[in-house]
Design a protein around this motif. Structure first.
Motif, mmCIF file in Angstrom:
data_model
loop_
_atom_site.group_PDB
_atom_site.id
_atom_site.type_symbol
_atom_site.label_atom_id
_atom_site.label_comp_id
_atom_site.label_asym_id
_atom_site.label_seq_id
_atom_site.Cartn_x
_atom_site.Cartn_y
_atom_site.Cartn_z
ATOM 1 N N ASN A 1 0.842 -1.201 0.000
ATOM 2 C CA ASN A 1 0.000 0.000 0.000
ATOM 3 C C ASN A 1 0.874 1.247 0.000
ATOM 4 O OD1 ASN A 1 -2.289 -1.698 0.216
ATOM 5 N ND2 ASN A 1 -2.207 -1.627 2.456
ATOM 6 N N SER A 2 0.254 2.376 -0.311
ATOM 7 C CA SER A 2 0.957 3.667 -0.306
ATOM 8 C C SER A 2 2.274 3.580 -1.078
ATOM 9 C CB SER A 2 1.212 4.120 1.138
ATOM 10 O OG SER A 2 -0.009 4.219 1.857
ATOM 11 N N LEU A 3 2.206 3.030 -2.261
ATOM 12 C CA LEU A 3 3.417 2.799 -3.040
ATOM 13 C C LEU A 3 4.080 4.106 -3.465
ATOM 14 C CD1 LEU A 3 2.188 -0.279 -5.042
ATOM 15 C CD2 LEU A 3 4.295 -0.190 -3.697
ATOM 16 N N LYS A 4 5.407 4.083 -3.498
ATOM 17 C CA LYS A 4 6.220 5.241 -3.850
ATOM 18 C C LYS A 4 7.061 4.906 -5.082
ATOM 19 C CE LYS A 4 6.809 6.239 1.088
ATOM 20 N NZ LYS A 4 7.805 6.425 2.174
ATOM 21 N N PRO A 5 7.501 5.905 -5.820
ATOM 22 C CA PRO A 5 8.374 5.623 -6.973
ATOM 23 C C PRO A 5 9.605 4.821 -6.596
ATOM 24 C CG PRO A 5 7.570 7.868 -7.090
ATOM 25 C CD PRO A 5 7.119 7.328 -5.764
ATOM 26 N N GLU A 6 10.126 5.026 -5.398
ATOM 27 C CA GLU A 6 11.319 4.283 -4.969
ATOM 28 C C GLU A 6 11.039 2.820 -4.669
ATOM 29 O OE1 GLU A 6 10.168 7.176 -3.722
ATOM 30 O OE2 GLU A 6 10.491 7.294 -1.547
ATOM 31 N N ASP A 7 9.786 2.409 -4.714
ATOM 32 C CA ASP A 7 9.440 0.991 -4.579
ATOM 33 C C ASP A 7 9.560 0.254 -5.910
ATOM 34 O OD1 ASP A 7 6.811 1.979 -2.365
ATOM 35 O OD2 ASP A 7 8.727 1.064 -1.802
ATOM 36 N N THR A 8 9.816 0.968 -6.980
ATOM 37 C CA THR A 8 9.968 0.352 -8.303
ATOM 38 C C THR A 8 11.132 -0.624 -8.305
ATOM 39 O OG1 THR A 8 9.011 2.252 -9.470
ATOM 40 C CG2 THR A 8 10.480 0.813 -10.731
ATOM 41 N N ALA A 9 10.844 -1.874 -8.660
ATOM 42 C CA ALA A 9 11.868 -2.927 -8.631
ATOM 43 C C ALA A 9 11.280 -4.231 -9.158
ATOM 44 C CB ALA A 9 12.385 -3.137 -7.206
ATOM 45 N N LEU A 10 12.162 -5.188 -9.376
ATOM 46 C CA LEU A 10 11.754 -6.574 -9.609
ATOM 47 C C LEU A 10 11.604 -7.220 -8.237
ATOM 48 C CD1 LEU A 10 11.331 -8.831 -11.785
ATOM 49 C CD2 LEU A 10 13.706 -9.469 -11.292
ATOM 50 N N TYR A 11 10.436 -7.758 -7.942
ATOM 51 C CA TYR A 11 10.163 -8.391 -6.647
ATOM 52 C C TYR A 11 10.156 -9.905 -6.820
ATOM 53 C CZ TYR A 11 8.850 -3.940 -4.538
ATOM 54 O OH TYR A 11 8.859 -2.657 -4.027
ATOM 55 N N TYR A 12 10.873 -10.582 -5.934
ATOM 56 C CA TYR A 12 10.841 -12.037 -5.989
ATOM 57 C C TYR A 12 10.770 -12.632 -4.591
ATOM 58 C CZ TYR A 12 15.959 -11.502 -5.545
ATOM 59 O OH TYR A 12 17.233 -11.165 -5.163
ATOM 60 N N CYS A 13 10.250 -13.835 -4.524
ATOM 61 C CA CYS A 13 10.178 -14.556 -3.263
ATOM 62 C C CYS A 13 11.342 -15.540 -3.191
ATOM 63 C CB CYS A 13 8.847 -15.277 -3.104
ATOM 64 S SG CYS A 13 8.458 -16.446 -4.406
ATOM 65 N N ALA A 14 11.736 -15.860 -1.983
ATOM 66 C CA ALA A 14 12.866 -16.763 -1.790
ATOM 67 C C ALA A 14 12.649 -17.597 -0.535
ATOM 68 C CB ALA A 14 14.158 -15.959 -1.671
ATOM 69 N N ARG A 15 13.224 -18.787 -0.563
ATOM 70 C CA ARG A 15 13.164 -19.647 0.616
ATOM 71 C C ARG A 15 14.295 -19.270 1.554
ATOM 72 N NH1 ARG A 15 13.600 -26.135 0.037
ATOM 73 N NH2 ARG A 15 15.783 -25.771 0.625
ATOM 74 N N ASN A 16 13.976 -19.202 2.839
ATOM 75 C CA ASN A 16 14.977 -18.757 3.802
ATOM 76 C C ASN A 16 15.867 -19.891 4.300
ATOM 77 O OD1 ASN A 16 13.693 -16.326 3.519
ATOM 78 N ND2 ASN A 16 13.534 -15.924 5.710
ATOM 79 N N ILE A 17 16.946 -19.488 4.931
ATOM 80 C CA ILE A 17 17.899 -20.401 5.552
ATOM 81 C C ILE A 17 17.486 -20.598 7.002
ATOM 82 C CG2 ILE A 17 20.292 -20.691 6.256
ATOM 83 C CD1 ILE A 17 21.024 -18.920 3.836
ATOM 84 N N ARG A 18 17.117 -21.822 7.334
ATOM 85 C CA ARG A 18 16.703 -22.182 8.687
ATOM 86 C C ARG A 18 15.661 -21.181 9.200
ATOM 87 N NH1 ARG A 18 22.186 -23.730 8.810
ATOM 88 N NH2 ARG A 18 22.860 -21.888 9.930
ATOM 89 N N SER A 19 15.762 -20.825 10.467
ATOM 90 C CA SER A 19 14.729 -19.990 11.084
ATOM 91 C C SER A 19 15.167 -18.535 11.178
ATOM 92 C CB SER A 19 14.384 -20.539 12.475
ATOM 93 O OG SER A 19 13.889 -21.840 12.375
ATOM 94 N N TYR A 20 15.642 -18.026 10.069
ATOM 95 C CA TYR A 20 16.029 -16.626 10.005
ATOM 96 C C TYR A 20 15.013 -15.856 9.170
ATOM 97 C CZ TYR A 20 20.583 -18.111 11.736
ATOM 98 O OH TYR A 20 21.582 -18.622 12.488
ATOM 99 N N TYR A 21 14.642 -14.672 9.623
ATOM 100 C CA TYR A 21 13.662 -13.892 8.870
ATOM 101 C C TYR A 21 14.264 -13.251 7.627
ATOM 102 C CZ TYR A 21 10.228 -14.288 12.611
ATOM 103 O OH TYR A 21 9.319 -14.765 13.519
ATOM 104 N N SER A 22 15.525 -12.840 7.708
ATOM 105 C CA SER A 22 16.087 -12.046 6.614
ATOM 106 C C SER A 22 17.232 -12.718 5.883
ATOM 107 C CB SER A 22 16.550 -10.681 7.144
ATOM 108 O OG SER A 22 17.528 -10.865 8.141
ATOM 109 N N ARG A 23 17.519 -13.974 6.214
ATOM 110 C CA ARG A 23 18.568 -14.691 5.498
ATOM 111 C C ARG A 23 17.920 -15.685 4.542
ATOM 112 N NH1 ARG A 23 23.154 -16.982 9.304
ATOM 113 N NH2 ARG A 23 23.885 -17.623 7.238
ATOM 114 N N TYR A 24 18.026 -15.383 3.270
ATOM 115 C CA TYR A 24 17.405 -16.239 2.277
ATOM 116 C C TYR A 24 18.477 -16.918 1.444
ATOM 117 C CZ TYR A 24 18.314 -12.170 -0.655
ATOM 118 O OH TYR A 24 18.920 -11.125 -1.300
#
Length: 122
Positions: free
Chosen positions: A84-107
């Motif tokens: 929501n409330s998208l901004k021009p700086e949100d422009t990008a290629l978005y992809y999903c990834a499987r994470n490493i173990r139980s880390y939220y930000s390590r994919y």
């Protein structure tokens, strides 16, 4: 083999909304933490959000906090990103990834989809 397929991207005006989906197959989806990652032209990948295996806990990058919401449906093996409330700086290629173990930000970059393009412009 692991397959991740994103959809839902497109062109949207600033202030608008989009909902991205990621269909997962080839692994036991409900066991894994997952991430959304984006990459703008000429820049490196930026982790956007992560979700735990049960779907009841999430983390977000400061740049999208309070605007984006990540969810999952383990019965459908599908991941979502409500933007929501998208901004021009949100422009990008978005992809999903499987994470490493139980880390939220390590994919694991070996297990990611091809991505869906989001363009925010008037």
């Amino acid at each position: 083999q692991v397959q991740l397929a994103e959809s839902g991207g497109g062109l949207v005006q600033p202030g608008g909304s989009l909902r991205l989906s990621c269909a997962a197959s080839g692994f036991t989806f409900r066991y894994y933490y997952m991430s959304w990652v984006r990459q703008a032209p000429g820049r490196g990948p930026e982790w956007v959000s992560g979700i735990n295996s049960g779907g009841d806990s999430t983390r977000y990058a400061d740049s999208v906090k309070s605007r984006f919401t990540m969810t999952r449906d383990n019965a459908k093996n599908t991941l979502y990103l409500q933007m929501n409330s998208l901004k021009p700086e949100d422009t990008a290629l978005y992809y999903c990834a499987r994470n490493i173990r139980s880390y939220y930000s390590r994919y694991d970059s070996k297990y990611r989809g091809q991505g869906t393009q989001v363009t925010v412009s008037s």
